[in-house]
Write an enzyme that holds these catalytic residues in place. Structure first.
Site, PDB file in Angstrom:
ATOM      1  N   ASP A  64       0.819  -1.212   0.000  1.00  0.00           N
ATOM      2  CA  ASP A  64       0.000   0.000   0.000  1.00  0.00           C
ATOM      3  C   ASP A  64       0.854   1.263   0.000  1.00  0.00           C
ATOM      4  OD1 ASP A  64       0.799  -0.660   2.686  1.00  0.00           O
ATOM      5  OD2 ASP A  64      -0.643   0.806   3.439  1.00  0.00           O
TER       6      ASP A  64
ATOM      7  N   GLU B  29       0.117  -1.454   5.550  1.00  0.00           N
ATOM      8  CA  GLU B  29       1.161  -1.066   6.503  1.00  0.00           C
ATOM      9  C   GLU B  29       1.052   0.404   6.870  1.00  0.00           C
ATOM     10  OE1 GLU B  29       5.323   0.440   7.560  1.00  0.00           O
ATOM     11  OE2 GLU B  29       3.912   1.056   6.012  1.00  0.00           O
TER      12      GLU B  29
END
Length: 409
Positions: free
Chosen positions: A80, A174
């Site tokens: 991400d 994350e």
């Protein structure tokens, strides 16, 4: 190395911005699409046990090529990008052989300037990949993924390089603090791992902030302003007074190194109700506890003398300093240092002024320090990375695998 940059430029076309407002995992569809792409690429490279679970975690194994026991090690990166800036329609540019001065970003007036980013002074002669000034780049952490992929591809193409089992893991979310939530350490089956999620060349990190989040709510009374005297309590006034009493020198813009901070990240304001959202950071647990106590004391002070409390405080711990979990295994750091030196890279051991999946994973039984990617200015439109830095990261990942096999020969 021939595929490294093409691979990275392909990866950044995926919009994988995580979304903290969503409770699902992954929190965005783009991450699922990217995970599916990576699963296929790992399969095509010839890795075994390639899996993509329902929560978006990608795992794979490059089997050992030696006939003696070598601990399985892992390399981990996250898929991400941060919610701080758009990750959609990323249009990178490569500035070859940078010789100094401002770099124009896209067609607008936005520039990447060494006046504001003095690291550029050290990068003359490098090939720099930037954004177009409208989005982040996504080097955090698609550079790490590209580097791990390219390192694995290189090892496969050079069977003379000895290595044990190499575990590859790519995680979702994350950037919103959930990357390790559903990571299956037992399934990953590595004795230790390295996140490839650092910054400039040479960074090697095995300690990070202790982190907590604090939410302070202020309850006011809203009546018509024409008849408000003696009745109205403006919660925004209370909130502004509270923020004004935060230690001015203990904020991100005034701290560095091992200094912790209070950081007001956002606020929701109205007359009747206002909410301030803080993050608290300190490398020392006692220091973090002192920051929590300071907020508690301020809330008590604001409520003293009131018939009913108008200020409430909620504190939630996020993650802890992984140092205590990693430093008991000094060989993990030694191997990374030796790998860097063998690649002509000077190790720069420093604390992470933030957190990584590795911090959480270290407390889950998978010691996991962090190594560099070659990137700068993450989470914003001035993000950039150097081609040479990415190449160095690939070489170091390959060398870590080799050094581990040599050590246990």
């Amino acid at each position: 190395m021939t595929n490294l940059i093409d691979r990275f430029l392909k990866y950044v076309t995926f919009d994988t911005q995580s979304d903290p407002s969503q409770g699902c995992c992954p929190s965005s569809k783009g991450q699922t699409q990217f995970a599916q792409f990576l699963k296929q690429e790992l399969t095509d490279l010839g890795l075994t046990n390639v899996t993509l679970d329902d929560n978006g975690y990608v795992m794979a194994t490059l089997p050992s090529n030696v006939d003696y026991d070598v601990p399985a090690i892992g390399f981990i990166a996250h898929m991400d990008t941060a919610p701080d800036a758009s990750g959609a329609n990323v249009k990178p540019q490569i500035v070859e052989n940078y010789q100094g001065g401002d770099i124009a970003l896209g067609k607008g007036d936005e520039v990447l300037s060494p006046i504001h980013y003095p690291d550029l002074h050290q990068l003359h002669g490098h090939d720099i990949i930037t954004t177009d000034g409208t989005t982040l780049l996504g080097a955090d952490n698609k550079a790490g993924i590209a580097e791990i992929m390219s390192a694995v591809e290189y090892i496969i193409g050079h069977p003379e390089i000895p290595h044990g089992d190499i575990k590859v893991g790519f995680t979702p979310d994350e950037e919103i603090g959930r990357g390790a939530d559903l990571f299956n350490v037992e399934k990953f089956a590595a004795q230790w791992a390295y996140t490839v999620d650092g910054g400039p060349v040479g960074e090697l990190e095995f300690e990070n902030f202790n982190a907590a989040a604090a939410t302070v709510e202020f309850r006011g009374v809203n009546v018509h302003p024409g008849t408000a005297k003696g009745k109205m309590v403006n919660s925004m006034t209370l909130a502004s007074r509270f923020q004004a009493e935060m230690p001015v020198d203990e904020t991100p813009e005034h701290t560095e190194g091992y200094e912790g901070f209070y950081h007001l990240t956002n606020a929701d304001m109205s007359v009747a109700k206002s909410t301030l959202h803080y993050i608290l950071r300190d490398f020392d647990q006692d220091g973090l506890d002192q920051k929590k106590a300071y907020l508690m004391d301020k809330v008590d002070t604001f409520n003293s003398g009131s018939k009913s409390p108008r200020v409430t405080l909620t504190i939630k711990d996020n993650y802890s300093n992984m140092r205590e979990q990693v430093e008991v295994y000094p060989h993990i750091i030694d191997i990374a240092k030796q790998a860097m030196l063998a690649c002509g890279v000077t190790p720069d051991i420093k604390p992470i002024r933030g957190g990584t999946d590795g911090a959480r994973l270290s407390f889950m039984g998978l010691p996991c320090p962090n190594v560099f990617t070659g990137g700068y200015n993450f989470h914003g439109i001035h993000e950039f990375i150097t081609v040479q830095g990415m190449q160095s990261a690939v070489k170091v990942v390959v060398q870590i695998a080799k050094e581990t096999a040599i050590r246990y020969r």
